[in-house]
Design a protein around this motif. Structure first.
Motif, PDB file in Angstrom:
ATOM      1  N   LEU A 186      54.080  29.965  31.401  1.00 30.30           N
ATOM      2  CA  LEU A 186      54.067  30.376  32.794  1.00 30.30           C
ATOM      3  C   LEU A 186      53.625  28.986  33.692  1.00 30.30           C
ATOM      4  O   LEU A 186      52.604  28.472  33.021  1.00 30.30           O
ATOM      5  N   VAL A 187      54.222  28.811  34.767  1.00 29.15           N
ATOM      6  CA  VAL A 187      53.797  27.930  35.721  1.00 29.15           C
ATOM      7  C   VAL A 187      53.106  28.443  36.727  1.00 29.15           C
ATOM      8  O   VAL A 187      53.826  29.312  37.673  1.00 29.15           O
ATOM      9  N   ALA A 188      51.692  28.642  36.881  1.00 25.75           N
ATOM     10  CA  ALA A 188      50.991  29.161  37.767  1.00 25.75           C
ATOM     11  C   ALA A 188      50.985  28.406  39.051  1.00 25.75           C
ATOM     12  O   ALA A 188      50.990  27.203  39.191  1.00 25.75           O
ATOM     13  N   PRO A 189      50.775  29.546  40.109  1.00 23.56           N
ATOM     14  CA  PRO A 189      50.960  28.725  41.488  1.00 23.56           C
ATOM     15  C   PRO A 189      49.639  27.831  41.863  1.00 23.56           C
ATOM     16  O   PRO A 189      48.567  28.136  41.804  1.00 23.56           O
ATOM     17  N   GLY A 190      50.117  26.652  42.325  1.00 23.29           N
ATOM     18  CA  GLY A 190      49.082  25.759  43.002  1.00 23.29           C
ATOM     19  C   GLY A 190      48.057  26.056  43.934  1.00 23.29           C
ATOM     20  O   GLY A 190      47.114  26.061  44.121  1.00 23.29           O
ATOM     21  N   HIS A 191      49.024  26.385  45.369  1.00 21.49           N
ATOM     22  CA  HIS A 191      48.037  26.898  46.408  1.00 21.49           C
ATOM     23  C   HIS A 191      47.328  27.953  46.221  1.00 21.49           C
ATOM     24  O   HIS A 191      46.051  28.182  46.694  1.00 21.49           O
ATOM     25  N   VAL A 192      47.711  29.095  45.567  1.00 19.46           N
ATOM     26  CA  VAL A 192      46.816  30.220  45.178  1.00 19.46           C
ATOM     27  C   VAL A 192      45.741  29.965  44.156  1.00 19.46           C
ATOM     28  O   VAL A 192      44.619  30.076  44.763  1.00 19.46           O
ATOM     29  N   SER A 193      45.965  28.772  43.440  1.00 16.89           N
ATOM     30  CA  SER A 193      44.905  28.288  42.467  1.00 16.89           C
ATOM     31  C   SER A 193      43.960  27.661  43.122  1.00 16.89           C
ATOM     32  O   SER A 193      42.599  27.307  42.894  1.00 16.89           O
ATOM     33  N   PHE A 221      50.280  36.348  50.404  1.00 17.42           N
ATOM     34  CA  PHE A 221      49.638  36.155  49.425  1.00 17.42           C
ATOM     35  C   PHE A 221      48.160  35.553  49.994  1.00 17.42           C
ATOM     36  O   PHE A 221      47.685  35.203  50.986  1.00 17.42           O
ATOM     37  N   GLU A 222      47.442  35.215  48.779  1.00 14.15           N
ATOM     38  CA  GLU A 222      45.949  34.743  48.951  1.00 14.15           C
ATOM     39  C   GLU A 222      46.087  33.565  49.871  1.00 14.15           C
ATOM     40  O   GLU A 222      44.873  33.609  50.343  1.00 14.15           O
ATOM     41  N   THR A 223      46.859  32.667  49.728  1.00 11.76           N
ATOM     42  CA  THR A 223      46.917  31.229  50.811  1.00 11.76           C
ATOM     43  C   THR A 223      46.969  31.637  52.187  1.00 11.76           C
ATOM     44  O   THR A 223      46.115  31.053  52.897  1.00 11.76           O
ATOM     45  N   GLU A 244      44.686  17.222  42.034  1.00 16.95           N
ATOM     46  CA  GLU A 244      44.316  16.571  43.138  1.00 16.95           C
ATOM     47  C   GLU A 244      43.889  17.442  44.191  1.00 16.95           C
ATOM     48  O   GLU A 244      43.063  17.300  45.085  1.00 16.95           O
ATOM     49  N   LEU A 245      44.079  18.927  44.127  1.00 20.36           N
ATOM     50  CA  LEU A 245      43.738  20.030  45.173  1.00 20.36           C
ATOM     51  C   LEU A 245      43.041  21.048  44.306  1.00 20.36           C
ATOM     52  O   LEU A 245      42.139  21.774  44.806  1.00 20.36           O
ATOM     53  N   VAL A 246      43.516  21.448  43.254  1.00 17.94           N
ATOM     54  CA  VAL A 246      43.035  22.608  42.536  1.00 17.94           C
ATOM     55  C   VAL A 246      41.643  22.160  41.666  1.00 17.94           C
ATOM     56  O   VAL A 246      41.685  21.401  40.688  1.00 17.94           O
ATOM     57  N   ARG A 247      40.658  22.884  41.910  1.00 15.65           N
ATOM     58  CA  ARG A 247      39.364  22.518  41.175  1.00 15.65           C
ATOM     59  C   ARG A 247      38.965  23.706  40.476  1.00 15.65           C
ATOM     60  O   ARG A 247      39.283  24.910  40.847  1.00 15.65           O
ATOM     61  N   PRO A 248      38.148  23.480  39.561  1.00 16.95           N
ATOM     62  CA  PRO A 248      37.377  24.572  38.932  1.00 16.95           C
ATOM     63  C   PRO A 248      36.785  25.693  39.938  1.00 16.95           C
ATOM     64  O   PRO A 248      35.806  25.229  40.741  1.00 16.95           O
ATOM     65  N   GLY A 249      36.919  26.850  39.837  1.00  9.20           N
ATOM     66  CA  GLY A 249      36.298  28.019  40.733  1.00  9.20           C
ATOM     67  C   GLY A 249      36.838  28.086  41.967  1.00  9.20           C
ATOM     68  O   GLY A 249      36.767  28.778  42.798  1.00  9.20           O
ATOM     69  N   GLY A 250      37.828  27.171  42.357  1.00 10.52           N
ATOM     70  CA  GLY A 250      38.441  27.216  43.487  1.00 10.52           C
ATOM     71  C   GLY A 250      37.613  27.016  44.837  1.00 10.52           C
ATOM     72  O   GLY A 250      36.765  26.217  44.842  1.00 10.52           O
ATOM     73  N   ASN A 251      38.101  27.442  45.900  1.00  7.63           N
ATOM     74  CA  ASN A 251      37.526  27.374  47.244  1.00  7.63           C
ATOM     75  C   ASN A 251      36.339  28.534  47.455  1.00  7.63           C
ATOM     76  O   ASN A 251      36.918  29.710  47.689  1.00  7.63           O
ATOM     77  N   ARG A 252      35.287  28.117  47.159  1.00 12.57           N
ATOM     78  CA  ARG A 252      34.198  29.444  47.119  1.00 12.57           C
ATOM     79  C   ARG A 252      34.104  29.872  48.646  1.00 12.57           C
ATOM     80  O   ARG A 252      33.928  31.315  48.719  1.00 12.57           O
ATOM     81  N   SER A 253      34.126  28.992  49.452  1.00  6.01           N
ATOM     82  CA  SER A 253      33.958  29.690  51.040  1.00  6.01           C
ATOM     83  C   SER A 253      35.189  30.612  51.124  1.00  6.01           C
ATOM     84  O   SER A 253      34.796  31.522  52.107  1.00  6.01           O
ATOM     85  N   ALA A 254      36.296  30.044  50.835  1.00  8.45           N
ATOM     86  CA  ALA A 254      37.381  31.073  51.280  1.00  8.45           C
ATOM     87  C   ALA A 254      37.123  32.394  50.574  1.00  8.45           C
ATOM     88  O   ALA A 254      37.623  33.534  50.926  1.00  8.45           O
ATOM     89  N   GLN A 255      36.704  32.155  49.189  1.00  4.78           N
ATOM     90  CA  GLN A 255      36.599  33.350  48.228  1.00  4.78           C
ATOM     91  C   GLN A 255      35.586  34.545  49.173  1.00  4.78           C
ATOM     92  O   GLN A 255      35.801  35.637  48.841  1.00  4.78           O
TER      93      GLN A 255
END
Length: 377
Positions: free
Chosen positions: A184-191, A138-140, A244-255
């Protein structure tokens, strides 16, 4: 004051839940944490937790696994793949090679790896040989593959990509007549990578409460409490219980790396069929490192059988949350971790393998006839 898992559990039990509520998680890591921590048995009886489409190994198309096996057997290549992929069986007679593990035992040069950097290193160490990286995930795990391509790879490294996006599978379920869950409990690492905003459609389009969770019981229980409270109070919003890890917008560099290295594409999910815009393909600029274009003879069109699972295997229903793992007809009978029939019993993120590891060893049909099995986590 920071709440503990026990605090969140007490808050959940204090809610006036007078009817059944079904909460789906779509992360294999979540399912493993829920099961091993005994969360199911600790919740009120009115709350049912459902394992959803959270295992990339489980949905990797049969034809992709078959292609990887044939490349390893018939082409002079070193084939590398994440470890779980080596045991996934394909639909061929038992007299033939049915998995990468069997191909390796038969002499094929197949090596399990844990990261794309290992694939690069193996290619650098073997400049005279072609190295094929069978990359499912998946995305991770797709983000590091994209980063690897953007950084530049050796000319002898080719990628057989079988990557999937998580949210389109949930969208498909919600667009069906019977989505089967209330929260729904949405996925942490993907987010963490893609941003929590990917899941806002669940709230806005389908009016279903959603909370992003981490992998510790405290985060999972906080997310479950949020979803349940939203249902009771009539609120609907996307809650982030993994700040702690999930931020608005996610990881822009990875995206950005994903967007530059890969293109969205319609993709087949094993046992489910083609889901629009749910997969990734290498951008044409990387065609020189694309195993599909460099080894076209091994891309067998005749094996593209959407919905194909081994005979008797109900992994597709498990992945979609339609049945519990031990409700599959062959769970604990023909299908065990020692002799897996379907992919859900292979991967550590597969619900069947997780339930088995938690001690659920008896098929539900047998349990119904005899005494019930011990309550699982």
């Amino acid at each position: 004051m920071t709440l503990t898992a026990q605090d969140w559990l007490a808050k959940i039990h204090a809610l006036p839940l007078d009817h059944r509520v079904r909460i789906m998680n779509v992360c294999g890591g979540h399912e493993r944490s829920i099961t091993m921590a005994g969360i199911r048995s600790a919740l009120p009886k009115t709350v049912e937790l459902i394992a959803g489409p959270g295992c990339p190994v489980c949905v990797c198309p049969e034809e992709d696994v078959y292609q990887a096996i044939q490349l390893a057997l018939r082409a002079d290549v070193i084939l590398v793949a994440f470890g779980d992929m080596l045991r996934v069986p394909v639909n061929v007679p038992k007299s033939q090679v049915r998995s990468l593990e069997q191909a390796k035992a038969g002499g094929a040069d197949i090596r399990p790896i844990a990261s794309p950097r290992e694939a690069v290193k193996i290619a650098q160490q073997n400049p005279a040989r072609a190295v094929v990286f069978f990359a499912a995930g998946f995305e991770t795990t797709t983000a590091p593959v994209a980063a690897m391509l953007m950084e530049g790879v050796p000319d002898n490294l080719f990628v057989l990509l079988s990557a999937r996006r998580t949210w389109p599978a949930v969208a498909m379920l919600l667009d069906s007549d019977t989505p089967g869950f209330d929260g729904l409990v949405a996925p942490g690492h993907v987010s963490t990578v893609m941003g929590p905003e990917e899941w806002i459609f669940v709230v806005k389009k389908h009016n279903i409460p959603t909370a992003v969770a981490g992998f510790m019981p405290v985060s999972l229980l906080a997310a479950m409490y949020s979803v349940l409270r939203q249902l009771l109070e009539g609120e609907r919003f996307l809650d982030n219980c993994y700040p702690e890890l999930v931020r608005p917008g996610g990881n822009r560099s990875a995206q950005a790396q994903i967007a530059q290295a890969l293109d969205d594409t319609d993709a087949n999910w094993r046992g489910i069929g083609v889901i629009p815009a749910s997969g990734f393909a290498l951008n044409p600029r990387f065609s020189g490192n694309d195993a599909r274009s460099q080894y076209p003879d091994f891309d067998t069109e005749g094996r593209k059988r959407a919905g194909q699972m081994p005979p008797g295997c109900e992994c597709a229903s498990v992945v979609l949350g339609k049945i519990n793992p031990n409700e599959c007809k062959i769970y604990g009978r023909a299908c065990t971790p020692k002799t897996p029939i379907g992919p859900c019993m292979v991967s550590d993120e597969g619900a069947c393998r997780i339930w088995w590891a938690a001690g659920v060893r008896t098929n539900a049909a047998i349990s119904a006839k005899n005494t019930p099995t011990a309550d699982m986590g």
